[in-house]
Design a protein around this motif. Structure first.
Motif, mmCIF file in Angstrom:
data_model
loop_
_atom_site.group_PDB
_atom_site.id
_atom_site.type_symbol
_atom_site.label_atom_id
_atom_site.label_comp_id
_atom_site.label_asym_id
_atom_site.label_seq_id
_atom_site.Cartn_x
_atom_site.Cartn_y
_atom_site.Cartn_z
ATOM 1 N N ASN A 80 0.823 -1.214 0.000
ATOM 2 C CA ASN A 80 0.000 0.000 0.000
ATOM 3 C C ASN A 80 0.857 1.264 0.000
ATOM 4 N N LEU A 81 1.952 1.253 0.750
ATOM 5 C CA LEU A 81 2.846 2.408 0.776
ATOM 6 C C LEU A 81 3.466 2.648 -0.602
ATOM 7 N N ARG A 82 3.739 1.551 -1.317
ATOM 8 C CA ARG A 82 4.279 1.678 -2.682
ATOM 9 C C ARG A 82 3.217 2.189 -3.637
ATOM 10 N N VAL A 83 2.020 1.589 -3.582
ATOM 11 C CA VAL A 83 0.950 1.909 -4.534
ATOM 12 C C VAL A 83 0.495 3.364 -4.404
ATOM 13 N N ASN A 84 0.349 3.841 -3.173
ATOM 14 C CA ASN A 84 -0.132 5.213 -3.016
ATOM 15 C C ASN A 84 0.981 6.256 -3.080
ATOM 16 N N GLY A 85 2.226 5.814 -3.348
ATOM 17 C CA GLY A 85 3.336 6.740 -3.554
ATOM 18 C C GLY A 85 3.970 7.272 -2.286
ATOM 19 N N THR A 86 3.617 6.720 -1.155
ATOM 20 C CA THR A 86 4.184 7.179 0.111
ATOM 21 C C THR A 86 5.658 6.791 0.227
#
Length: 86
Positions: free
Chosen positions: A54-60
């Motif tokens: 999720n951190l990768r997908v949302n660009g965080t």
């Protein structure tokens, strides 16, 4: 002809010196790796694989993919931990 003897004490000193040098040369000791693999990031942040995704997908959290492996910059992780992320 000059003869010098090596004592057990000399050998022990040499062994200790070699042990210290070996410790300095080991990666990750005394200095931080610049790039971390996914499992290292999950362990560092204490998160699940899904949370990391999720951190990768949302660009965080930015990452670099090399040959099927994902790598993360330690600097980006530190920024995330400090709360200065995107």
């Amino acid at each position: 002809m000059n003869i010098e003897f090596i004592t057990k004490e000399d050998l022990k000193k040499l062994e200790n010196l070699l042990y210290e040098i070996k410790g300095l040369l080991k990666p990750g000791q005394g200095q931080s790796k610049q790039w971390l693999k996914s499992y290292e990031v999950r362990k560092l942040l204490n998160i699940s694989p899904g949370t990391l995704q999720n951190l990768r997908v949302n660009g965080t959290l930015r990452y670099t993919k090399i040959g099927g492996l994902l790598y993360y910059k330690r600097e980006d992780i530190e920024t995330l931990l400090e709360g200065n992320g995107k």
